[in-house]
Design an enzyme around this catalytic site. Structure first.
Site, PDB file in Angstrom:
ATOM      1  CG  HIS A   1      -5.424  -2.520  -9.301  1.00 14.47           C
ATOM      2  ND1 HIS A   1      -5.231  -1.725  -8.192  1.00 14.47           N
ATOM      3  CD2 HIS A   1      -6.593  -2.098  -9.864  1.00 14.47           C
ATOM      4  CE1 HIS A   1      -6.224  -0.858  -8.092  1.00 14.47           C
ATOM      5  NE2 HIS A   1      -7.065  -1.061  -9.089  1.00 14.47           N
TER       6      HIS A   1
ATOM      7  CG  MET B   1      -1.804  -1.247   1.324  1.00 11.80           C
ATOM      8  SD  MET B   1      -2.702  -1.607  -0.206  1.00 11.80           S
ATOM      9  CE  MET B   1      -4.106  -0.527   0.029  1.00 11.80           C
TER      10      MET B   1
ATOM     11  CG  ASP C   1       4.079   2.920 -15.463  1.00 14.16           C
ATOM     12  OD1 ASP C   1       3.450   3.116 -14.397  1.00 14.16           O
ATOM     13  OD2 ASP C   1       3.577   3.096 -16.583  1.00 14.16           O
ATOM     14  CD  GLU C   2       8.137   5.942 -14.809  1.00 14.17           C
ATOM     15  OE1 GLU C   2       7.204   6.154 -15.619  1.00 14.17           O
ATOM     16  OE2 GLU C   2       9.052   5.134 -15.035  1.00 14.17           O
TER      17      GLU C   2
HETATM   18  C1  GRF Z   1      -5.456  -7.716  -3.331  1.00 16.04           C
HETATM   19  O1  GRF Z   1      -6.813  -7.520  -3.595  1.00 16.04           O
HETATM   20  C2  GRF Z   1      -4.600  -7.060  -4.382  1.00 16.04           C
HETATM   21  O2  GRF Z   1      -5.182  -7.067  -5.641  1.00 16.04           O
HETATM   22  C3  GRF Z   1      -4.495  -5.641  -3.868  1.00 16.04           C
HETATM   23  O3  GRF Z   1      -4.417  -5.766  -2.483  1.00 16.04           O
HETATM   24  C4  GRF Z   1      -5.017  -6.979  -2.058  1.00 16.04           C
HETATM   25  C5  GRF Z   1      -3.980  -7.743  -1.308  1.00 16.04           C
HETATM   26  O4  GRF Z   1      -4.492  -8.914  -0.720  1.00 16.04           O
HETATM   27  N1  GRF Z   1      -3.379  -4.980  -4.481  1.00 16.04           N
HETATM   28  P1  GRF Z   1      -3.490  -9.948  -0.054  1.00 16.04           P
HETATM   29  O5  GRF Z   1      -2.681  -9.176   0.992  1.00 16.04           O
HETATM   30  O6  GRF Z   1      -2.632 -10.527  -1.120  1.00 16.04           O
HETATM   31  O7  GRF Z   1      -4.365 -10.967   0.595  1.00 16.04           O
END
Ligand code: GRF
Length: 201
Positions: free
Chosen positions: A110, A91, A142-143
């Site tokens: 994503h 994140m 990418d960026e």
């Molecule tokens: C997933 O839905 C992924 O697509 C997003 O964040 C979530 C991560 O889930 N980027 P996890 O930590 O892999 O269970």
């Protein structure tokens, strides 16, 4: 060639688990050499530690500049032997410090059909917008924000009575399927980036 994966994760780590399971099942030629998190309490770190994979908490408070944070992360991941990075529920936006250290070798998952609904709360964005289908995207990083060339996508229906949780669960199943698939294509050297497009050879 066996991928030496460095995984960056901030949360539960179910995608990390899907990758580890695919490796165990012989479906993915990779080794996870380090899991790095900005959050000390990330269950992803615990999943790694349980398997004896180096699990590192890198506290953002110690590196207020994002570039410095990413420089340190790149150093740790390189020293663990990583040649490819996977952002699996990471994140934070990454900077050029990581992009330059792993050029063309950073992959993100994503939970929407990009370029629709980048950023946070993709499931809520999709439901609020009223789309009939959503899904997930594995792409090179990418960026930009969730903007790199797309490797694989999977589509799921959005039902009228869906809430964020029911839609997320349906999409997550597909994430766990296409993420190891995309990584295996990379391991086999079958991905070529041509501008915005990823050619699968
Ligand atoms: C997933 O839905 C992924 O697509 C997003 O964040 C979530 C991560 O889930 N980027 P996890 O930590 O892999 O269970």
């Amino acid at each position: 060639m066996t991928l030496k994966l460095g995984v960056l994760a901030s949360g539960r780590g179910s995608n990390l688990q899907a990758v580890l399971d695919a490796i165990d099942a012989g479906r993915l030629d990779a080794q996870v050499v380090m899991v790095l998190s900005n959050r000390q309490d990330a269950p992803a770190l615990e999943r790694a530690a349980l398997r004896g994979i180096p699990a590192v908490h890198l506290p953002p408070s110690e590196y207020p500049q994002r570039l410095d944070y990413d420089r340190k992360a790149a150093e740790l991941l390189k020293s663990a032997g990583a040649d490819t990075l996977l952002l699996a529920g990471y994140m934070r936006l990454i900077t050029t410090a990581l992009l330059d250290a792993f050029p063309g070798r950073i992959i993100n998952i994503h939970p929407t059909l990009l370029p629709a609904f980048p950023g946070l709360h993709g499931h809520r964005q999709a439901i609020d917008y009223g789309v009939r289908f959503s899904g997930c995207t594995v792409h090179f990083v990418d960026e930009g924000l969730d903007s790199g060339p797309i490797i694989l996508q999977a589509v799921v229906p959005v039902h009228p009575d869906d809430n964020e949780d029911t839609l997320a669960a349906r999409i997550l199943k597909e994430e766990h399927r296409i993420l190891p698939e995309a990584l295996q294509l990379l391991a086999e050297g079958r991905l070529r980036i041509e501008g915005r497009r990823v050619i699968i050879e």
